[in-house]
Structures are given as C-alpha cells and as structure tokens.
Scaffold this motif. Structure first.
Motif, PDB file in Angstrom:
ATOM      1  N   GLU A   9       0.833  -1.214   0.000  1.00 45.37           N
ATOM      2  CA  GLU A   9       0.000   0.000   0.000  1.00 45.37           C
ATOM      3  C   GLU A   9       0.865   1.261   0.000  1.00 45.37           C
ATOM      4  O   GLU A   9       0.578   2.217  -0.715  1.00 45.37           O
ATOM      5  CB  GLU A   9      -0.944   0.006   1.204  1.00 45.37           C
ATOM      6  CG  GLU A   9      -2.089  -0.972   1.076  1.00 45.37           C
ATOM      7  CD  GLU A   9      -2.942  -1.058   2.339  1.00 45.37           C
ATOM      8  OE1 GLU A   9      -2.612  -0.416   3.366  1.00 45.37           O
ATOM      9  OE2 GLU A   9      -3.956  -1.784   2.292  1.00 45.37           O
ATOM     10  N   GLU A  10       1.915   1.252   0.803  1.00 48.72           N
ATOM     11  CA  GLU A  10       2.816   2.416   0.851  1.00 48.72           C
ATOM     12  C   GLU A  10       3.507   2.608  -0.495  1.00 48.72           C
ATOM     13  O   GLU A  10       3.622   3.730  -0.990  1.00 48.72           O
ATOM     14  CB  GLU A  10       3.839   2.245   1.979  1.00 48.72           C
ATOM     15  CG  GLU A  10       4.783   3.411   2.152  1.00 48.72           C
ATOM     16  CD  GLU A  10       4.145   4.670   2.719  1.00 48.72           C
ATOM     17  OE1 GLU A  10       4.816   5.719   2.680  1.00 48.72           O
ATOM     18  OE2 GLU A  10       3.001   4.633   3.200  1.00 48.72           O
ATOM     19  N   ALA A  11       3.969   1.524  -1.101  1.00 48.90           N
ATOM     20  CA  ALA A  11       4.617   1.624  -2.416  1.00 48.90           C
ATOM     21  C   ALA A  11       3.631   2.164  -3.452  1.00 48.90           C
ATOM     22  O   ALA A  11       3.974   3.038  -4.256  1.00 48.90           O
ATOM     23  CB  ALA A  11       5.162   0.262  -2.847  1.00 48.90           C
ATOM     24  N   ARG A  12       2.406   1.675  -3.425  1.00 48.72           N
ATOM     25  CA  ARG A  12       1.390   2.141  -4.389  1.00 48.72           C
ATOM     26  C   ARG A  12       1.042   3.609  -4.191  1.00 48.72           C
ATOM     27  O   ARG A  12       0.602   4.274  -5.127  1.00 48.72           O
ATOM     28  CB  ARG A  12       0.140   1.281  -4.292  1.00 48.72           C
ATOM     29  CG  ARG A  12       0.311  -0.069  -4.949  1.00 48.72           C
ATOM     30  CD  ARG A  12      -0.959  -0.881  -4.926  1.00 48.72           C
ATOM     31  NE  ARG A  12      -0.760  -2.123  -5.655  1.00 48.72           N
ATOM     32  CZ  ARG A  12      -1.282  -3.281  -5.306  1.00 48.72           C
ATOM     33  NH1 ARG A  12      -2.057  -3.380  -4.225  1.00 48.72           N
ATOM     34  NH2 ARG A  12      -1.041  -4.362  -6.032  1.00 48.72           N
ATOM     35  N   GLY A  99       4.428  -6.530  -5.655  1.00 52.85           N
ATOM     36  CA  GLY A  99       3.019  -6.374  -5.317  1.00 52.85           C
ATOM     37  C   GLY A  99       2.255  -7.581  -5.813  1.00 52.85           C
ATOM     38  O   GLY A  99       2.843  -8.591  -6.214  1.00 52.85           O
ATOM     39  N   GLU A 100       0.949  -7.470  -5.820  1.00 52.14           N
ATOM     40  CA  GLU A 100       0.124  -8.569  -6.309  1.00 52.14           C
ATOM     41  C   GLU A 100      -1.236  -8.017  -6.714  1.00 52.14           C
ATOM     42  O   GLU A 100      -1.765  -7.109  -6.076  1.00 52.14           O
ATOM     43  CB  GLU A 100      -0.043  -9.627  -5.212  1.00 52.14           C
ATOM     44  CG  GLU A 100      -0.728 -10.890  -5.670  1.00 52.14           C
ATOM     45  CD  GLU A 100      -0.697 -11.979  -4.609  1.00 52.14           C
ATOM     46  OE1 GLU A 100      -0.630 -13.156  -5.006  1.00 52.14           O
ATOM     47  OE2 GLU A 100      -0.737 -11.675  -3.404  1.00 52.14           O
ATOM     48  N   GLY A 104      -1.641 -12.012 -10.652  1.00 50.45           N
ATOM     49  CA  GLY A 104      -0.411 -12.570 -10.104  1.00 50.45           C
ATOM     50  C   GLY A 104       0.488 -11.498  -9.516  1.00 50.45           C
ATOM     51  O   GLY A 104       0.040 -10.394  -9.181  1.00 50.45           O
ATOM     52  N   LEU A 105       1.776 -11.814  -9.415  1.00 48.19           N
ATOM     53  CA  LEU A 105       2.734 -10.873  -8.834  1.00 48.19           C
ATOM     54  C   LEU A 105       2.981  -9.703  -9.782  1.00 48.19           C
ATOM     55  O   LEU A 105       2.957  -9.849 -11.001  1.00 48.19           O
ATOM     56  CB  LEU A 105       4.054 -11.567  -8.517  1.00 48.19           C
ATOM     57  CG  LEU A 105       4.005 -12.627  -7.412  1.00 48.19           C
ATOM     58  CD1 LEU A 105       5.393 -13.242  -7.211  1.00 48.19           C
ATOM     59  CD2 LEU A 105       3.470 -12.069  -6.103  1.00 48.19           C
ATOM     60  N   THR A 106       3.248  -8.543  -9.177  1.00 44.25           N
ATOM     61  CA  THR A 106       3.564  -7.321  -9.911  1.00 44.25           C
ATOM     62  C   THR A 106       4.861  -6.744  -9.375  1.00 44.25           C
ATOM     63  O   THR A 106       5.378  -7.205  -8.358  1.00 44.25           O
ATOM     64  CB  THR A 106       2.451  -6.260  -9.733  1.00 44.25           C
ATOM     65  OG1 THR A 106       2.386  -5.891  -8.345  1.00 44.25           O
ATOM     66  CG2 THR A 106       1.099  -6.764 -10.206  1.00 44.25           C
ATOM     67  N   ILE A 107       5.376  -5.742 -10.067  1.00 47.33           N
ATOM     68  CA  ILE A 107       6.472  -4.942  -9.520  1.00 47.33           C
ATOM     69  C   ILE A 107       6.042  -3.486  -9.526  1.00 47.33           C
ATOM     70  O   ILE A 107       5.441  -2.998 -10.472  1.00 47.33           O
ATOM     71  CB  ILE A 107       7.806  -5.130 -10.283  1.00 47.33           C
ATOM     72  CG1 ILE A 107       7.656  -4.872 -11.776  1.00 47.33           C
ATOM     73  CG2 ILE A 107       8.379  -6.504 -10.007  1.00 47.33           C
ATOM     74  CD1 ILE A 107       8.981  -4.855 -12.537  1.00 47.33           C
ATOM     75  N   VAL A 117       6.713   6.400 -11.314  1.00 44.01           N
ATOM     76  CA  VAL A 117       6.498   5.142 -10.598  1.00 44.01           C
ATOM     77  C   VAL A 117       5.289   4.445 -11.215  1.00 44.01           C
ATOM     78  O   VAL A 117       4.230   5.051 -11.393  1.00 44.01           O
ATOM     79  CB  VAL A 117       6.261   5.384  -9.094  1.00 44.01           C
ATOM     80  CG1 VAL A 117       5.981   4.061  -8.375  1.00 44.01           C
ATOM     81  CG2 VAL A 117       7.455   6.088  -8.460  1.00 44.01           C
ATOM     82  N   VAL A 118       5.482   3.172 -11.562  1.00 47.33           N
ATOM     83  CA  VAL A 118       4.437   2.378 -12.213  1.00 47.33           C
ATOM     84  C   VAL A 118       4.332   1.018 -11.534  1.00 47.33           C
ATOM     85  O   VAL A 118       5.227   0.602 -10.796  1.00 47.33           O
ATOM     86  CB  VAL A 118       4.724   2.191 -13.717  1.00 47.33           C
ATOM     87  CG1 VAL A 118       4.711   3.520 -14.457  1.00 47.33           C
ATOM     88  CG2 VAL A 118       6.043   1.462 -13.945  1.00 47.33           C
TER      89      VAL A 118
END
Length: 141
Positions: A9-12, A99-100, A104-107, A117-118
């Motif tokens: 959440e913080e990264a997003r 992330g997810e 599936g998994l994300t970066i 930032v994406v």
C-alpha cells in the motif's frame, strides 16, 4: 513492524510520482529511493546511500541492499512486500517492490523509461532480469 500489505500500500501511494535520479521525495524519486522511502515511511529501515551511479558499475548496486540490513532470499520465493533487484544488460542496477493483483505478482518501481512510478505484472522479461530478492527487516507475514 509492518505487514506485507502495508508495504505494498505504501509503495502504491507513490504511483505516478515522477522519476528523478537519486530522488527521495514525492516530487521525484528513483527506484532505490522508492525502496528507501517505503522502508523509512513504515519504520522498517533507517538506511540510505545516494552514492550510486546512474550507469551500472559491476555488482555495486547489489551491495546497497546487502548493506541495508535486508534479509536475502531466493528470487523464486519473492512475496508481496519484498524487494527485487533486477539487471539491465549485464549488471544489477534496478529495483522494485513486489506487489500482487488478480493476475499474479507485480512490480512497483520508479522506471526511467516511463518517467514515473508504475506497477506492472512480473512476467516475461522482468522475470528474466531478477538477480536478488530481499525482505525488509521486521516484516510480519
């Protein structure tokens, strides 16, 4: 202590922030800065170095994460909230937070190509670029 959900959440919360080499604020941030700001924001780390070069220099970038107190683990065991170190060309010089989503998994990363930032799926070329995986200290599963 923080949970993996809190890390993601913080990264997003940085999505859309413009890319800036060695940036450490919401006015501009680079890939390492994102990892530092997320970790600092959640009280997980107090470590930062900005003496890395914009161009890859052997494995120096990888040592940035080893020296920061992260717990290294196999890249195949990456979970949401972990930190991936990725190579561009021959050298590790990029990083992302895992992330997810329903696919599936994300970066989540500050990506110079996109100039911000994406969040992208961790598939194809990104999977092939993984060099190392670290977990922030004091993370609750």
């Amino acid at each position: 202590m923080a949970t993996r959900v809190q890390i993601v959440e913080e990264a997003r919360s940085y999505l859309g922030v413009k890319w800036l080499h060695q940036g450490r604020t919401r006015d501009g941030i680079d890939c390492a800065g994102l990892v530092v700001c997320v970790g600092n924001g959640l009280g997980l780390i107090q470590y930062d170095r900005s003496d890395y070069q914009r161009n890859p220099n052997g494995s120096a970038f990888l040592h940035y994460f080893k020296d920061g107190g992260g717990v290294q683990k196999p890249v195949t065991e990456a979970k949401p909230g972990d930190i991936l170190v990725l190579r561009e060309g021959a050298y590790p010089c990029h990083t992302a937070i895992v992330g997810e989503n329903r696919h599936g998994l994300t970066i989540i990363h500050a990506f110079i190509v996109r100039k911000k930032v994406v969040e992208e799926q961790l598939i194809g070329a990104w999977l092939a670029k993984r060099v190392a995986c670290f977990q922030y200290p004091s993370v609750e599963d």
